[in-house]
Motif scaffolding. Structure first.
Motif, PDB file in Angstrom:
ATOM      1  N   VAL A 207       0.849  -1.201   0.000  1.00 46.01           N
ATOM      2  CA  VAL A 207       0.000   0.000   0.000  1.00 46.01           C
ATOM      3  C   VAL A 207       0.884   1.250   0.000  1.00 46.01           C
ATOM      4  O   VAL A 207       1.726   1.413   0.883  1.00 46.01           O
ATOM      5  N   PRO A 208       0.704   2.163  -0.987  1.00 45.04           N
ATOM      6  CA  PRO A 208       1.498   3.389  -1.005  1.00 45.04           C
ATOM      7  C   PRO A 208       1.242   4.229   0.250  1.00 45.04           C
ATOM      8  O   PRO A 208       0.107   4.315   0.727  1.00 45.04           O
ATOM      9  N   LEU A 209       2.296   4.840   0.749  1.00 49.79           N
ATOM     10  CA  LEU A 209       2.168   5.660   1.954  1.00 49.79           C
ATOM     11  C   LEU A 209       1.155   6.785   1.782  1.00 49.79           C
ATOM     12  O   LEU A 209       0.421   7.114   2.719  1.00 49.79           O
ATOM     13  N   TYR A 210       1.099   7.390   0.585  1.00 47.55           N
ATOM     14  CA  TYR A 210       0.192   8.524   0.417  1.00 47.55           C
ATOM     15  C   TYR A 210      -1.273   8.123   0.588  1.00 47.55           C
ATOM     16  O   TYR A 210      -2.101   8.937   1.019  1.00 47.55           O
ATOM     17  N   LYS A 211      -1.596   6.868   0.272  1.00 50.44           N
ATOM     18  CA  LYS A 211      -2.972   6.408   0.473  1.00 50.44           C
ATOM     19  C   LYS A 211      -3.289   6.273   1.962  1.00 50.44           C
ATOM     20  O   LYS A 211      -4.402   6.568   2.405  1.00 50.44           O
ATOM     21  N   MET A 212      -2.296   5.838   2.735  1.00 50.68           N
ATOM     22  CA  MET A 212      -2.473   5.787   4.189  1.00 50.68           C
ATOM     23  C   MET A 212      -2.615   7.194   4.752  1.00 50.68           C
ATOM     24  O   MET A 212      -3.440   7.452   5.644  1.00 50.68           O
ATOM     25  N   ALA A 213      -1.773   8.114   4.227  1.00 48.35           N
ATOM     26  CA  ALA A 213      -1.790   9.497   4.722  1.00 48.35           C
ATOM     27  C   ALA A 213      -3.140  10.153   4.492  1.00 48.35           C
ATOM     28  O   ALA A 213      -3.625  10.928   5.328  1.00 48.35           O
ATOM     29  N   ARG A 214      -3.782   9.830   3.358  1.00 53.57           N
ATOM     30  CA  ARG A 214      -5.103  10.399   3.066  1.00 53.57           C
ATOM     31  C   ARG A 214      -6.137   9.990   4.108  1.00 53.57           C
ATOM     32  O   ARG A 214      -7.116  10.694   4.342  1.00 53.57           O
ATOM     33  N   LYS A 215      -5.925   8.829   4.720  1.00 53.43           N
ATOM     34  CA  LYS A 215      -6.849   8.337   5.755  1.00 53.43           C
ATOM     35  C   LYS A 215      -6.421   8.772   7.151  1.00 53.43           C
ATOM     36  O   LYS A 215      -6.995   8.336   8.149  1.00 53.43           O
ATOM     37  N   GLY A 216      -5.425   9.632   7.197  1.00 53.73           N
ATOM     38  CA  GLY A 216      -4.971  10.144   8.479  1.00 53.73           C
ATOM     39  C   GLY A 216      -4.036   9.226   9.225  1.00 53.73           C
ATOM     40  O   GLY A 216      -3.723   9.454  10.397  1.00 53.73           O
ATOM     41  N   LYS A 217      -3.559   8.175   8.564  1.00 51.59           N
ATOM     42  CA  LYS A 217      -2.668   7.223   9.226  1.00 51.59           C
ATOM     43  C   LYS A 217      -1.215   7.695   9.139  1.00 51.59           C
ATOM     44  O   LYS A 217      -0.798   8.282   8.140  1.00 51.59           O
ATOM     45  N   VAL A 218      -0.475   7.415  10.201  1.00 46.90           N
ATOM     46  CA  VAL A 218       0.967   7.656  10.214  1.00 46.90           C
ATOM     47  C   VAL A 218       1.622   6.350  10.650  1.00 46.90           C
ATOM     48  O   VAL A 218       1.306   5.812  11.714  1.00 46.90           O
ATOM     49  N   VAL A 219       2.504   5.820   9.808  1.00 44.73           N
ATOM     50  CA  VAL A 219       3.172   4.563  10.131  1.00 44.73           C
ATOM     51  C   VAL A 219       4.680   4.790  10.186  1.00 44.73           C
ATOM     52  O   VAL A 219       5.208   5.761   9.641  1.00 44.73           O
ATOM     53  N   GLU A 220       5.353   3.876  10.833  1.00 45.53           N
ATOM     54  CA  GLU A 220       6.813   3.973  10.951  1.00 45.53           C
ATOM     55  C   GLU A 220       7.458   3.732   9.592  1.00 45.53           C
ATOM     56  O   GLU A 220       7.090   2.803   8.876  1.00 45.53           O
ATOM     57  N   ARG A 221       8.393   4.598   9.238  1.00 43.85           N
ATOM     58  CA  ARG A 221       9.130   4.441   7.978  1.00 43.85           C
ATOM     59  C   ARG A 221      10.603   4.240   8.296  1.00 43.85           C
ATOM     60  O   ARG A 221      11.147   4.905   9.188  1.00 43.85           O
ATOM     61  N   LYS A 222      11.233   3.336   7.565  1.00 44.83           N
ATOM     62  CA  LYS A 222      12.649   3.081   7.786  1.00 44.83           C
ATOM     63  C   LYS A 222      13.487   4.199   7.157  1.00 44.83           C
ATOM     64  O   LYS A 222      13.206   4.634   6.038  1.00 44.83           O
ATOM     65  N   PRO A 223      14.527   4.642   7.853  1.00 48.66           N
ATOM     66  CA  PRO A 223      15.428   5.643   7.261  1.00 48.66           C
ATOM     67  C   PRO A 223      16.089   5.085   5.995  1.00 48.66           C
ATOM     68  O   PRO A 223      16.336   3.885   5.887  1.00 48.66           O
ATOM     69  N   ARG A 224      16.342   5.979   5.056  1.00 50.38           N
ATOM     70  CA  ARG A 224      16.993   5.582   3.797  1.00 50.38           C
ATOM     71  C   ARG A 224      18.307   6.324   3.644  1.00 50.38           C
ATOM     72  O   ARG A 224      18.389   7.525   3.922  1.00 50.38           O
ATOM     73  N   ALA A 225      19.322   5.609   3.198  1.00 53.18           N
ATOM     74  CA  ALA A 225      20.632   6.230   2.960  1.00 53.18           C
ATOM     75  C   ALA A 225      20.574   7.094   1.700  1.00 53.18           C
ATOM     76  O   ALA A 225      20.141   6.635   0.641  1.00 53.18           O
ATOM     77  N   VAL A 226      20.972   8.355   1.823  1.00 59.52           N
ATOM     78  CA  VAL A 226      20.989   9.286   0.694  1.00 59.52           C
ATOM     79  C   VAL A 226      22.302  10.074   0.736  1.00 59.52           C
ATOM     80  O   VAL A 226      23.087   9.953   1.686  1.00 59.52           O
ATOM     81  N   LYS A 227      22.511  10.885  -0.291  1.00 61.09           N
ATOM     82  CA  LYS A 227      23.750  11.673  -0.335  1.00 61.09           C
ATOM     83  C   LYS A 227      23.506  13.003  -1.029  1.00 61.09           C
ATOM     84  O   LYS A 227      22.807  13.058  -2.049  1.00 61.09           O
ATOM     85  N   VAL A 228      24.055  14.062  -0.474  1.00 65.25           N
ATOM     86  CA  VAL A 228      24.102  15.362  -1.144  1.00 65.25           C
ATOM     87  C   VAL A 228      25.539  15.585  -1.592  1.00 65.25           C
ATOM     88  O   VAL A 228      26.465  15.581  -0.775  1.00 65.25           O
ATOM     89  N   TYR A 229      25.719  15.747  -2.892  1.00 63.72           N
ATOM     90  CA  TYR A 229      27.057  15.967  -3.448  1.00 63.72           C
ATOM     91  C   TYR A 229      27.476  17.427  -3.320  1.00 63.72           C
ATOM     92  O   TYR A 229      28.644  17.731  -3.057  1.00 63.72           O
ATOM     93  N   ASP A 230      26.501  18.320  -3.518  1.00 66.78           N
ATOM     94  CA  ASP A 230      26.802  19.750  -3.440  1.00 66.78           C
ATOM     95  C   ASP A 230      25.491  20.523  -3.376  1.00 66.78           C
ATOM     96  O   ASP A 230      24.420  19.986  -3.713  1.00 66.78           O
TER      97      ASP A 230
END
Length: 241
Positions: free
Chosen positions: A132-155
């Protein structure tokens, strides 16, 4: 003997207009080109404009490769207001006064997010949990735990500071949420922030210089659109393969 003409294959660069989803653009392209086998590389939110890469025919096999490359965005951060989507399309959750930050203080806050770090994806996103996409849960007012994702800013570069607005450019990895970047910087500054404008200007070696506008895609002639398409050979050459 099969005389059926081969489906054209290649990459079509689109300068996406606001209020179109990435799926909307694919649907328009399928109708304009009369080709079903079309995908996109890297979702752009409806609010965002700019570079959307469409892969057509055999080029769909390049999707994962093209999506994995770094991106460049131009954005506007508005301090003093947080929203439930972390952008201007969400509902305001909190408002605070914006201190008279100096340009150096703003730059210091951005500078904390350079290199490798983790982001917690926003609830209003296409990430799926148990299918289930998170945005569909959000539309119903639900908030669920999301795992952190590794990202990078180069500049990054700050282009304009006229409080409460800050214009910036950021070069980042795939899977990076500019909305969350802005939200997190706002939290660090103590007054909150949301993203009010976003434009993708580059993805890997591709930029907007050869992009077709959404209007051209909707109303242009099929032969002109096909002529704008990068062939598989051109794609590999641009990428230096």
């Amino acid at each position: 003997m099969n005389d059926k003409p081969e489906t054209p294959s290649g990459v079509l660069l689109i300068d996406k207009a606001q209020d179109f989803t990435s799926h909307d653009v694919v649907a328009v392209a399928r109708g304009a080109l009369g080709i079903r086998k079309i995908g996109h590389c890297g979702t752009l939110d409806p609010m965002a404009t700019g570079l959307l890469i469409l892969v057509i025919g055999k080029a769909t096999k390049l999707s994962d490769l093209l999506m994995s490359e770094e991106k460049e965005y131009e954005g506007t951060m508005v301090l003093g207001k947080t929203t439930n989507s972390q952008d201007a399309q969400g509902e305001v959750e909190e408002e605070k006064d914006v201190p008279d930050f100096s340009a150096e203080q703003i730059d210091d806050a951005f500078n904390e997010y350079v290199g490798d770090f983790e982001q917690i994806p926003p609830m209003v996103s296409a990430i799926k949990i148990k299918g289930v996409p998170l945005y569909k849960m959000a539309r119903k007012g639900k908030v669920v735990e999301r795992k952190p994702r590794a990202v990078k800013v180069y500049d990054y570069q700050i282009k304009r500071t006229e409080l409460p607005e800050v214009d910036f450019v950021v070069q980042c990895s795939k899977g990076f949420y500019v909305r969350t970047y802005v939200h997190d910087i706002g939290q660090d500054l103590g007054c909150g922030a949301h993203l009010s404008a976003l434009r993708r200007t580059r993805s890997g070696k591709f930029d907007l210089s050869r992009a077709v506008t959404t209007e051209q895609l909707k109303h242009g002639k099929r032969e002109d659109l096909l002529a704008s398409m990068l062939t598989l050979e051109e794609v590999l050459e641009i990428r230096g393969v």
